[in-house]
Design a protein around this motif. Structure first.
Motif, PDB file in Angstrom:
ATOM      1  N   ARG A  30      -5.925   1.438 -11.221  1.00  9.33           N
ATOM      2  CA  ARG A  30      -7.276   1.768 -10.254  1.00  9.33           C
ATOM      3  C   ARG A  30      -8.547   1.389 -10.349  1.00  9.33           C
ATOM      4  O   ARG A  30      -9.206   1.349  -9.483  1.00  9.33           O
ATOM      5  CB  ARG A  30      -6.891   3.484 -10.034  1.00  9.33           C
ATOM      6  N   THR A  31      -9.084   1.357 -11.727  1.00  7.64           N
ATOM      7  CA  THR A  31     -10.317   0.731 -11.998  1.00  7.64           C
ATOM      8  C   THR A  31     -10.565  -0.541 -11.839  1.00  7.64           C
ATOM      9  O   THR A  31      -9.658  -1.359 -11.764  1.00  7.64           O
ATOM     10  CB  THR A  31     -10.745   1.485 -13.238  1.00  7.64           C
ATOM     11  N   GLY A  36      -5.821   0.258  -5.388  1.00  2.00           N
ATOM     12  CA  GLY A  36      -5.819  -0.191  -6.628  1.00  2.00           C
ATOM     13  C   GLY A  36      -4.578  -1.373  -6.525  1.00  2.00           C
ATOM     14  O   GLY A  36      -4.001  -1.588  -5.303  1.00  2.00           O
ATOM     15  N   ASN A  63      -4.618   2.634 -15.807  1.00  2.00           N
ATOM     16  CA  ASN A  63      -3.674   3.632 -15.264  1.00  2.00           C
ATOM     17  C   ASN A  63      -3.623   4.593 -16.106  1.00  2.00           C
ATOM     18  O   ASN A  63      -2.414   5.535 -16.499  1.00  2.00           O
ATOM     19  CB  ASN A  63      -2.247   2.664 -15.291  1.00  2.00           C
ATOM     20  N   CYS A 120      -0.315   4.133  -2.275  1.00  2.00           N
ATOM     21  CA  CYS A 120      -1.737   4.521  -1.607  1.00  2.00           C
ATOM     22  C   CYS A 120      -2.305   2.879  -1.190  1.00  2.00           C
ATOM     23  O   CYS A 120      -3.057   2.468  -2.264  1.00  2.00           O
ATOM     24  CB  CYS A 120      -2.701   5.259  -2.387  1.00  2.00           C
ATOM     25  N   MET A 130      -6.817   9.677  -6.668  1.00  2.00           N
ATOM     26  CA  MET A 130      -7.017   8.169  -6.751  1.00  2.00           C
ATOM     27  C   MET A 130      -6.283   7.643  -5.553  1.00  2.00           C
ATOM     28  O   MET A 130      -5.069   7.778  -5.444  1.00  2.00           O
ATOM     29  CB  MET A 130      -6.347   7.865  -8.007  1.00  2.00           C
ATOM     30  N   CYS A 131      -6.886   6.730  -5.089  1.00  2.00           N
ATOM     31  CA  CYS A 131      -6.196   5.960  -3.923  1.00  2.00           C
ATOM     32  C   CYS A 131      -6.658   4.349  -4.220  1.00  2.00           C
ATOM     33  O   CYS A 131      -7.648   4.105  -4.803  1.00  2.00           O
ATOM     34  CB  CYS A 131      -6.784   6.238  -2.621  1.00  2.00           C
ATOM     35  N   GLY A 175      -9.493   0.257  -7.169  1.00  6.38           N
ATOM     36  CA  GLY A 175      -8.966   1.523  -6.149  1.00  6.38           C
ATOM     37  C   GLY A 175     -10.332   2.248  -6.170  1.00  6.38           C
ATOM     38  O   GLY A 175     -11.503   2.035  -6.442  1.00  6.38           O
ATOM     39  N   THR A 176     -10.106   3.618  -6.095  1.00  9.01           N
ATOM     40  CA  THR A 176     -11.263   4.407  -6.058  1.00  9.01           C
ATOM     41  C   THR A 176     -10.853   5.818  -6.195  1.00  9.01           C
ATOM     42  O   THR A 176      -9.439   6.254  -6.222  1.00  9.01           O
ATOM     43  CB  THR A 176     -11.764   4.308  -4.579  1.00  9.01           C
ATOM     44  N   ALA A 177     -11.727   6.850  -6.529  1.00 11.97           N
ATOM     45  CA  ALA A 177     -11.340   8.149  -6.927  1.00 11.97           C
ATOM     46  C   ALA A 177     -12.206   9.266  -6.265  1.00 11.97           C
ATOM     47  O   ALA A 177     -13.632   8.817  -6.091  1.00 11.97           O
ATOM     48  CB  ALA A 177     -11.273   8.343  -8.495  1.00 11.97           C
TER      49      ALA A 177
END
Length: 455
Positions: A209-210, A237, A179, A249, A234-235, A215-217
């Motif tokens: 997110r990672t 996660g 984060n 998200c 970033m979405c 998640g994704t970016a």
């Protein structure tokens, strides 16, 4: 990832997929009427499960894959030179020799990125097979400098795998992990600035997110004259522990958590007001969960593949499908164009010719960075809208100004008439400043520095 030939490369964990899997395939979308012609079977020597890839800025657009599952595969550096033509399979295959060319630190779940100077940055990962952290970064080709230790990678292990990496227009490298996010000096890799923590869930600020929080970016589009701040979206996660999808998200890849899969495609439009930027579009009938990917094709469609949620509910998915975006459903004519120069310098004016004058509206041009996608991390992704002018059928486009706005490499070039895209072509921007075309030594194909179109 899509080759500059227009064909699509698939890499998988060899030996665990379909029977007799070799770990590497190439799909010719022009030969879908002939199964044996459409699929070229290739091979990799070591296990590329959860490795990283990028398309190099050399004249051949070689594909680079690094890292892997365990043992010597974690040190793997693999290269493929795309060849062949529509409906014609070339003889080239993946090349690898870990005794001659390898990473300094073996890595599982690393990220790679082409830097502004044309070298390849490799960041993070684990020792392999859920091993200890590899809290370092290194550069290819090897410069004589050992891997550089990063305390922030060690501190946030294991929630920082496949970190998000982007070259910033103002200089420096944006990196996001767990984060957190920071900006690195592109020469020393020391931290220039620590950015505010990324919001998690309303009831748990420590969501990430990672990978493995999944998640994704993506970079938001840059438009000439490139004076606006670069946006990073970033979405997805999840939280730690109970692993709930983040509620600001929604979405998590679903490794062992494959309840209520989202079957809809979503469109995010950064030009709309905040809170109204996402539109729900068509749906698939195939759940796309952990180990699923998507890339934009030269014809404007989106190719979607994979899914391996490891949940005992959904099967490993071998079907490939394409999504037709709304611009392909407007029953408007698609523009056509011819472009002679596909090797661009920075801040260069390039001419192209439309097949006919604009009929749908204003002519625009877009550039999409060539992408290698895995685990929601689209390495190489970048979207630019350069300056373009047309008089009748004759048009000019001004290439991006420098390697920070547009890192050197291969980009999908699209001409749009009122938002309707022509079938694109690949162009190279910024040359090969790190002279990767002469790398590496040993039994590897080296395309050299001379661009074939300039002979």
């Amino acid at each position: 990832m899509q080759s500059i030939t227009g064909k699509v490369t698939f890499l998988e964990k060899s030996g665990t997929g379909p029977p007799n899997s070799t770990g590497a395939y190439e799909l010719d979308l022009d030969a879908l009427d002939n199964w044996s012609l459409a699929w070229k079977q290739m091979s990799v020597r070591t296990d590329i499960f959860c490795s990283a890839s990028v398309i190099l800025p050399d004249v051949a657009g070689r594909q680079l894959n690094v890292g892997g599952w365990s043992g010597e595969s974690t040190e793997g550096v693999r290269l493929y030179t795309p060849d062949g033509s529509p409906r014609v399979q070339g003889p080239n295959d993946w090349q690898e020799d870990v005794d001659i060319l390898k990473l300094q630190d073996g890595r599982w779940y690393p990220s790679v990125m082409t830097m502004a100077n044309g070298s390849i940055l490799v960041v993070g990962g684990e020792e392999g097979s859920n091993g200890a952290a590899v809290p370092s970064l290194e550069v290819l080709p090897f410069t004589g400098t050992p891997p550089l230790y990063m305390d922030w990678l060690e501190r946030t292990d294991p929630n920082n795998l496949y970190p998000y990496l982007f070259v910033l227009p103002s200089g420096g490298i944006f990196v996001s992990y767990w984060n957190e996010a920071r900006i690195l000096d592109e020469k020393t890799f020391e931290t220039i600035r620590i950015l505010p923590n990324i919001p998690g869930a309303i009831n748990d600020p420590y969501g990430g997110r990672t990978y493995p929080l999944e998640g994704t970016a993506v970079l938001l589009p840059q438009r000439a004259p490139y004076t606006e701040n670069l946006g990073v979206l970033m979405c997805g996660g999840s939280t730690e522990g109970v692993s709930n999808a983040l509620d600001n998200c929604h979405g998590v890849a679903g490794f062992g958590l494959a309840t209520d899969p989202n079957l809809n495609a979503l469109l995010y439009d950064p030009r709309k007001p905040a809170g109204k930027r996402i539109t729900v579009m068509a749906n698939t009938t195939i759940p796309r969960l952990y180990h699923s990917e998507a890339i934009t094709l030269l014809d404007g469609r989106v190719l979607i593949s994979g899914s391996d949620p490891q949940d005992g509910v959904h099967d490993q998915e071998y079907r490939v499908e394409v999504f037709n975006p709304p611009y392909l459903h407007k029953n408007l004519p698609r523009p056509t164009f011819t472009l002679a120069n596909i090797d661009w310098a920075y801040d260069e004016t390039i001419s192209f010719t439309l097949g006919s004058a604009a009929t749908n509206g204003r002519i625009e041009v877009s550039l999409l960075g060539s992408v290698a996608s895995t685990h929601g991390n689209s390495m190489g992704a970048r979207t630019l809208f350069p300056e373009v002018q047309c008089s009748g059928r004759s048009c000019t486009v001004v290439s991006p100004p420098d390697a920070h706005v547009c890192p050197p490499g291969w980009y999908q070039f699209f001409v749009l008439d009122g938002g309707i895209p022509a079938v694109g072509v690949y162009v190279r921007i910024g040359g090969d400043p790190a002279r990767l075309g002469e790398w590496p030594e040993g039994p590897f194909t080296r395309p050299g520095m001379e661009f074939p179109g300039n002979n």
